[in-house]
Design a protein around this motif. Structure first.
Motif, PDB file in Angstrom:
ATOM      1  N   UNK A   1      35.498 -54.956  32.224  1.00 39.55           N
ATOM      2  CA  UNK A   1      35.673 -53.676  31.538  1.00 39.55           C
ATOM      3  C   UNK A   1      34.645 -52.643  31.993  1.00 39.55           C
ATOM      4  N   UNK A   2      33.840 -52.951  33.002  1.00 43.26           N
ATOM      5  CA  UNK A   2      32.893 -52.047  33.647  1.00 43.26           C
ATOM      6  C   UNK A   2      31.565 -51.894  32.904  1.00 43.26           C
ATOM      7  N   UNK A   3      31.620 -51.700  31.607  1.00 42.00           N
ATOM      8  CA  UNK A   3      30.421 -51.334  30.846  1.00 42.00           C
ATOM      9  C   UNK A   3      29.571 -52.539  30.467  1.00 42.00           C
ATOM     10  N   UNK A   4      28.251 -52.329  30.476  1.00 46.20           N
ATOM     11  CA  UNK A   4      27.324 -53.359  30.038  1.00 46.20           C
ATOM     12  C   UNK A   4      26.908 -54.330  31.123  1.00 46.20           C
ATOM     13  N   UNK A   5      27.373 -54.128  32.320  1.00 47.18           N
ATOM     14  CA  UNK A   5      27.005 -55.006  33.430  1.00 47.18           C
ATOM     15  C   UNK A   5      26.555 -54.185  34.622  1.00 47.18           C
ATOM     16  N   UNK A   6      26.453 -54.837  35.745  1.00 45.18           N
ATOM     17  CA  UNK A   6      26.048 -54.130  36.954  1.00 45.18           C
ATOM     18  C   UNK A   6      27.265 -53.802  37.810  1.00 45.18           C
ATOM     19  N   UNK A   7      27.106 -52.739  38.610  1.00 47.01           N
ATOM     20  CA  UNK A   7      28.098 -52.381  39.612  1.00 47.01           C
ATOM     21  C   UNK A   7      27.373 -52.255  40.945  1.00 47.01           C
ATOM     22  N   UNK A   8      28.069 -52.591  42.015  1.00 43.17           N
ATOM     23  CA  UNK A   8      27.519 -52.454  43.356  1.00 43.17           C
ATOM     24  C   UNK A   8      28.271 -51.334  44.059  1.00 43.17           C
ATOM     25  N   UNK A   9      27.515 -50.402  44.628  1.00 48.33           N
ATOM     26  CA  UNK A   9      28.110 -49.293  45.365  1.00 48.33           C
ATOM     27  C   UNK A   9      28.254 -49.670  46.840  1.00 48.33           C
ATOM     28  N   UNK A  10      29.078 -48.934  47.557  1.00 50.90           N
ATOM     29  CA  UNK A  10      29.330 -49.223  48.966  1.00 50.90           C
ATOM     30  C   UNK A  10      28.062 -49.152  49.809  1.00 50.90           C
ATOM     31  N   UNK A  11      27.078 -48.356  49.385  1.00 52.15           N
ATOM     32  CA  UNK A  11      25.826 -48.237  50.146  1.00 52.15           C
ATOM     33  C   UNK A  11      24.821 -49.345  49.810  1.00 52.15           C
ATOM     34  N   UNK A  12      25.194 -50.291  48.935  1.00 53.99           N
ATOM     35  CA  UNK A  12      24.320 -51.404  48.592  1.00 53.99           C
ATOM     36  C   UNK A  12      23.533 -51.243  47.303  1.00 53.99           C
ATOM     37  N   UNK A  13      23.530 -50.056  46.719  1.00 58.07           N
ATOM     38  CA  UNK A  13      22.827 -49.864  45.448  1.00 58.07           C
ATOM     39  C   UNK A  13      23.491 -50.710  44.365  1.00 58.07           C
ATOM     40  N   UNK A  14      22.673 -51.281  43.487  1.00 60.56           N
ATOM     41  CA  UNK A  14      23.166 -51.986  42.309  1.00 60.56           C
ATOM     42  C   UNK A  14      22.664 -51.229  41.092  1.00 60.56           C
ATOM     43  N   UNK A  15      23.606 -50.815  40.239  1.00 63.94           N
ATOM     44  CA  UNK A  15      23.283 -50.043  39.044  1.00 63.94           C
ATOM     45  C   UNK A  15      23.661 -50.821  37.797  1.00 63.94           C
ATOM     46  N   UNK A  16      22.791 -50.779  36.794  1.00 54.56           N
ATOM     47  CA  UNK A  16      23.066 -51.372  35.483  1.00 54.56           C
ATOM     48  C   UNK A  16      23.658 -50.275  34.609  1.00 54.56           C
ATOM     49  N   UNK A  17      24.882 -50.478  34.138  1.00 55.42           N
ATOM     50  CA  UNK A  17      25.542 -49.492  33.289  1.00 55.42           C
ATOM     51  C   UNK A  17      25.324 -49.841  31.819  1.00 55.42           C
ATOM     52  N   UNK A  18      25.332 -48.830  30.952  1.00 53.29           N
ATOM     53  CA  UNK A  18      25.115 -49.090  29.522  1.00 53.29           C
ATOM     54  C   UNK A  18      26.334 -49.748  28.871  1.00 53.29           C
ATOM     55  N   UNK A  19      26.104 -50.354  27.713  1.00 54.98           N
ATOM     56  CA  UNK A  19      27.194 -50.911  26.898  1.00 54.98           C
ATOM     57  C   UNK A  19      27.997 -49.750  26.325  1.00 54.98           C
ATOM     58  N   UNK A  20      29.295 -49.807  26.493  1.00 56.63           N
ATOM     59  CA  UNK A  20      30.191 -48.794  25.930  1.00 56.63           C
ATOM     60  C   UNK A  20      31.509 -49.487  25.600  1.00 56.63           C
ATOM     61  N   UNK A  21      32.336 -48.818  24.821  1.00 53.51           N
ATOM     62  CA  UNK A  21      33.645 -49.373  24.479  1.00 53.51           C
ATOM     63  C   UNK A  21      34.502 -49.492  25.736  1.00 53.51           C
ATOM     64  N   UNK A  22      35.293 -50.547  25.815  1.00 49.42           N
ATOM     65  CA  UNK A  22      36.138 -50.797  26.990  1.00 49.42           C
ATOM     66  C   UNK A  22      37.116 -49.661  27.242  1.00 49.42           C
ATOM     67  N   UNK A  23      37.542 -48.980  26.172  1.00 46.62           N
ATOM     68  CA  UNK A  23      38.529 -47.910  26.319  1.00 46.62           C
ATOM     69  C   UNK A  23      37.903 -46.535  26.569  1.00 46.62           C
ATOM     70  N   UNK A  24      36.621 -46.480  26.908  1.00 51.66           N
ATOM     71  CA  UNK A  24      35.952 -45.217  27.210  1.00 51.66           C
ATOM     72  C   UNK A  24      36.672 -44.526  28.359  1.00 51.66           C
ATOM     73  N   UNK A  25      37.001 -43.239  28.138  1.00 57.76           N
ATOM     74  CA  UNK A  25      37.768 -42.528  29.166  1.00 57.76           C
ATOM     75  C   UNK A  25      36.856 -41.986  30.264  1.00 57.76           C
ATOM     76  N   UNK A  26      37.427 -41.876  31.449  1.00 57.14           N
ATOM     77  CA  UNK A  26      36.722 -41.375  32.627  1.00 57.14           C
ATOM     78  C   UNK A  26      37.283 -40.010  32.997  1.00 57.14           C
ATOM     79  N   UNK A  27      36.534 -39.144  33.624  1.00 54.92           N
ATOM     80  CA  UNK A  27      35.156 -39.304  34.089  1.00 54.92           C
ATOM     81  C   UNK A  27      34.159 -39.181  32.944  1.00 54.92           C
TER      82      UNK A  27
END
Length: 70
Positions: free
Chosen positions: A33-59
């Protein structure tokens, strides 16, 4: 750091870091669900995202923590 997460018209998630004028696709995410874990970007950066509701709308702009990468 402030990071804007969005989904492009092709369905690909990307992260934009305004302070670095950097936009990179998200190539891996720890949590389905994206939130509350890490994401890896194409350039190699790893970002920790905050906890949010799974249905949080983007952008959305969030406060993320850079875990690793240049």
């Amino acid at each position: 750091m402030k990071v804007m997460i969005r989904r492009g018209s092709d369905g690909v998630l990307s992260a934009y870091v305004p302070k670095k004028d950097l936009e990179e696709p998200i190539v891996e995410q720890e949590s389905p669900q994206l939130w509350g874990g890490t994401v890896t970007l194409a350039n190699g950066w790893i970002l920790q995202l905050p906890e949010m509701a799974a249905e949080t709308s983007l952008p959305i702009t969030v406060e993320a923590k850079k875990v690793s990468g240049d």
